[in-house]
Design a protein around this motif. Structure first.
Motif, PDB file in Angstrom:
ATOM      1  N   GLU A  51       0.747   7.986   1.908  1.00 27.50           N
ATOM      2  CA  GLU A  51       2.072   7.378   1.966  1.00 27.50           C
ATOM      3  C   GLU A  51       2.482   6.890   0.575  1.00 27.50           C
ATOM      4  OE1 GLU A  51       4.488   5.140   5.182  1.00 27.50           O
ATOM      5  OE2 GLU A  51       2.955   3.768   4.423  1.00 27.50           O
ATOM      6  N   LEU A  85       6.602   9.334   3.555  1.00 26.72           N
ATOM      7  CA  LEU A  85       6.411   8.092   4.318  1.00 26.72           C
ATOM      8  C   LEU A  85       5.684   8.412   5.615  1.00 26.72           C
ATOM      9  CD1 LEU A  85      10.015   6.623   3.878  1.00 26.72           C
ATOM     10  CD2 LEU A  85       7.964   6.054   2.557  1.00 26.72           C
ATOM     11  N   ARG A  86       4.868   7.477   6.042  1.00 23.30           N
ATOM     12  CA  ARG A  86       4.147   7.649   7.308  1.00 23.30           C
ATOM     13  C   ARG A  86       4.359   6.379   8.137  1.00 23.30           C
ATOM     14  NH1 ARG A  86       1.556  12.287   6.749  1.00 23.30           N
ATOM     15  NH2 ARG A  86       0.706  12.932   4.732  1.00 23.30           N
ATOM     16  N   THR A 149       5.684  11.799  10.107  1.00 21.81           N
ATOM     17  CA  THR A 149       5.901  11.884   8.661  1.00 21.81           C
ATOM     18  C   THR A 149       7.391  11.926   8.402  1.00 21.81           C
ATOM     19  OG1 THR A 149       3.850  13.105   8.323  1.00 21.81           O
ATOM     20  CG2 THR A 149       5.505  13.292   6.595  1.00 21.81           C
TER      21      THR A 149
END
Ligand code: BTN
Length: 272
Positions: A51, A85-86, A149
């Motif tokens: 991330e 981004l996670r 994700t």
């Protein structure tokens, strides 16, 4: 295939030297040319990018905008990048990432352009003195190999001097508004810092402040607006009331207060 590697790009080395983040930009890949940084970032995410990993390119052959539009940016003048981004947010709350990123961008732009002011055109265009200087494209995989994700793609017009005729009167850059060349590396390092800060606020007790900060900058608040929605005719007109706590737009229409989750707003008597 994308060309070259991170070390080939001076911008990457300059940003790395300036970064004050814990995660955002710590893994940073730069390319002279890619099709789209969102595509490259999604491939990297599927290969396990942590991330906050960032892909930046000096030029995109096929940069994507919202609603299937192209994103065109002069090579080497702007910031075109994507962040992996996670999020642990449930799908209905993923739009909050847009809110957090919009504020981070608006504040960073103002840090370089004060006393000029920014506003945010719902859902995710950042305007400088009423003209668009930045757009965002969020693309997500909800059940990918590594969970949810989101690729947050950002196109910020920094030092571009001219725009295609179709964008005249609508698009701008920091240089065009200030008359000053803006160094991209400190701008990006600062932006990644604010992105990390606001993204990490999501899901905490301070999250409501993000919505308030977004509403304070909401373009057209308290004014009559036309909302154009894909596949929805005719457009809907109403007074902009604000946004909900999941980032949907609230309008007072002839049928009373209504909430909209998608679309583009156009203010009466303006380009937007
Ligand atoms: C819009 O305003 O329509 C969104 C524009 C998003 C452009 C950025 S540039 C970096 C990233 N890669 C893309 O292909 N698109 C986004």
């Amino acid at each position: 295939m994308s060309q070259a590697t991170s070390s080939a790009l001076p911008l990457v080395r300059e940003v790395q030297a300036l970064l004050r983040t814990r995660r955002f930009g710590k893994a940073l890949r730069g390319y002279p040319t890619v099709d789209s940084t969102n595509t490259t970032a999604m491939h990297w995410a599927n290969d396990g990018a942590p991330e906050g990993s960032v892909v930046i390119a000096e030029y995109q052959r096929a940069g994507r905008g919202r609603h299937g539009r192209a994103w065109l940016a002069t090579p080497g003048q702007n910031l075109t990048f994507s962040v992996v981004l996670r999020p642990s947010l449930p799908p209905p709350r993923l739009n909050l990432i847009t809110l957090a990123a919009s504020i981070a961008i608006a504040e960073t732009v103002e840090a370089y352009t004060a006393p000029l002011t920014t506003s945010i055109k719902w859902p995710n265009d950042v305007l400088l003195e009423g003209y668009k200087c930045c757009g965002m494209l969020l693309e997500s995989t909800l059940a990918g190999p590594t969970g949810t994700t989101v690729i947050l793609g950002i196109g910020l017009n920094v030092n571009q001097r001219t725009f295609p005729t179709a964008f005249e009167g609508r698009a701008t850059s920091l240089l065009l508004q200030t008359g000053q060349h803006v160094p991209r590396a400190p701008l990006l390092a600062e932006l990644l810092g604010r992105l990390e800060q606001y993204y990490e606020t999501l899901g905490t007790d301070d999250e409501a402040e993000i919505r308030r900060a977004y509403e304070r900058r909401l373009h057209g608040l308290g004014r009559t607006t036309t909302l154009c929605m894909a596949g929805h005719e005719p457009p809907i007109t109403g007074l902009v009331l604000g946004i909900t706590d999941t980032g949907a737009l609230r309008l007072h229409t002839d049928d009373g207060p209504r909430t909209f989750h998608a679309g583009e707003i156009r203010l009466a008597n303006t380009f937007y």
